[in-house]
Design an enzyme around this catalytic site. Structure first.
Site, PDB file in Angstrom:
ATOM      1  N   TYR A 111     -30.761 -18.499   4.204  1.00  0.00           N
ATOM      2  CA  TYR A 111     -29.942 -17.298   4.277  1.00  0.00           C
ATOM      3  C   TYR A 111     -30.557 -16.192   3.425  1.00  0.00           C
ATOM      4  CZ  TYR A 111     -26.396 -20.187   6.498  1.00  0.00           C
ATOM      5  OH  TYR A 111     -25.731 -21.017   7.358  1.00  0.00           O
ATOM      6  N   ASN A 134     -22.568 -14.879  15.388  1.00  0.00           N
ATOM      7  CA  ASN A 134     -23.545 -14.830  16.472  1.00  0.00           C
ATOM      8  C   ASN A 134     -22.942 -15.406  17.750  1.00  0.00           C
ATOM      9  OD1 ASN A 134     -25.779 -15.100  18.189  1.00  0.00           O
ATOM     10  ND2 ASN A 134     -26.616 -16.835  17.067  1.00  0.00           N
ATOM     11  N   CYS A 142     -29.626 -19.202  15.424  1.00  0.00           N
ATOM     12  CA  CYS A 142     -29.012 -19.331  14.096  1.00  0.00           C
ATOM     13  C   CYS A 142     -29.074 -20.773  13.592  1.00  0.00           C
ATOM     14  CB  CYS A 142     -27.582 -18.809  14.110  1.00  0.00           C
ATOM     15  SG  CYS A 142     -26.524 -19.490  15.378  1.00  0.00           S
ATOM     16  N   HIS A 143     -29.352 -21.724  14.480  1.00  0.00           N
ATOM     17  CA  HIS A 143     -29.495 -23.120  14.040  1.00  0.00           C
ATOM     18  C   HIS A 143     -30.726 -23.303  13.156  1.00  0.00           C
ATOM     19  CE1 HIS A 143     -31.768 -22.801  17.846  1.00  0.00           C
ATOM     20  NE2 HIS A 143     -32.573 -23.715  17.317  1.00  0.00           N
ATOM     21  N   GLU A 169     -36.340 -29.207  18.621  1.00  0.00           N
ATOM     22  CA  GLU A 169     -37.475 -28.315  18.335  1.00  0.00           C
ATOM     23  C   GLU A 169     -38.578 -29.041  17.595  1.00  0.00           C
ATOM     24  OE1 GLU A 169     -36.521 -24.489  16.709  1.00  0.00           O
ATOM     25  OE2 GLU A 169     -35.110 -24.050  18.326  1.00  0.00           O
TER      26      GLU A 169
END
Length: 175
Positions: A111, A134, A142-143, A169
């Site tokens: 953050y 979001n 945002c993950h 990912e």
């Protein structure tokens, strides 16, 4: 920030493997990607806040390009989204969401990294609130934001979804 212009919101339910989520778009682009665990009522509530008075119309054909890119991502065949977005938010939220889109596939940021990137280093909590607002889960990644110590933190879609997306990912990135 509310949009005052009434416009048709097109929605569909994306079901692929064990992914089952609602997506919504305007004439301008993808506007909402829900969580697999959330009911249609959450899409309706979001639409009522962001696009008051705008009708929700189911349209599988119109949502097909958005569903196709999400499906490709879920199958490890897409790392970047090319469909247009219609993000509605404050200038601060839009800056945060743009910074999220700049996080490379398979990587994470904190953050405070995002706060630094948007040149608001003392706005870490506000960054967290903007990330929580979001509307485009997965597509505005945002993950990929973790706590400063690398710990998983809150996620609108739930920590299980966040963990799953990060694992997807990582697995795709290292193939």
């Amino acid at each position: 920030m509310k949009t005052t212009q009434v416009q048709t919101l097109f929605w569909s339910q994306l079901t692929d493997q064990d992914w089952n989520l609602y997506i919504c778009a305007t004439e301008k682009g993808l506007a909402y990607v829900g969580s697999p665990a959330w009911p249609f009522a959450d899409l309706e509530a979001w639409a009522g806040r962001r696009f008051p008075g705008s009708p929700l119309v189911r349209d599988e054909g119109r949502l097909k390009p958005y569903a196709a890119e999400l499906t490709e991502y879920f199958h490890g065949r897409r790392q970047h989204f090319t469909v247009p977005f219609d993000l509605q938010g404050t200038p601060f939220q839009l800056a945060v969401w743009e910074a999220l889109c700049a996080i490379p596939f398979g990587q994470t940021r904190s953050y405070s990294d995002i706060a630094q990137q948007i040149r608001k280093p003392s706005a870490v909590r506000a960054v967290g609130a903007a990330i929580g607002a979001n509307p485009l889960l997965v597509t505005v990644p945002c993950h990929r934001v973790l706590g400063k110590n690398g710990a998983l933190t809150g996620y609108r879609g739930g920590l299980e979804m966040k963990t799953r997306l990060l694992a997807l990912e990582k697995q795709t990135f290292y193939k």
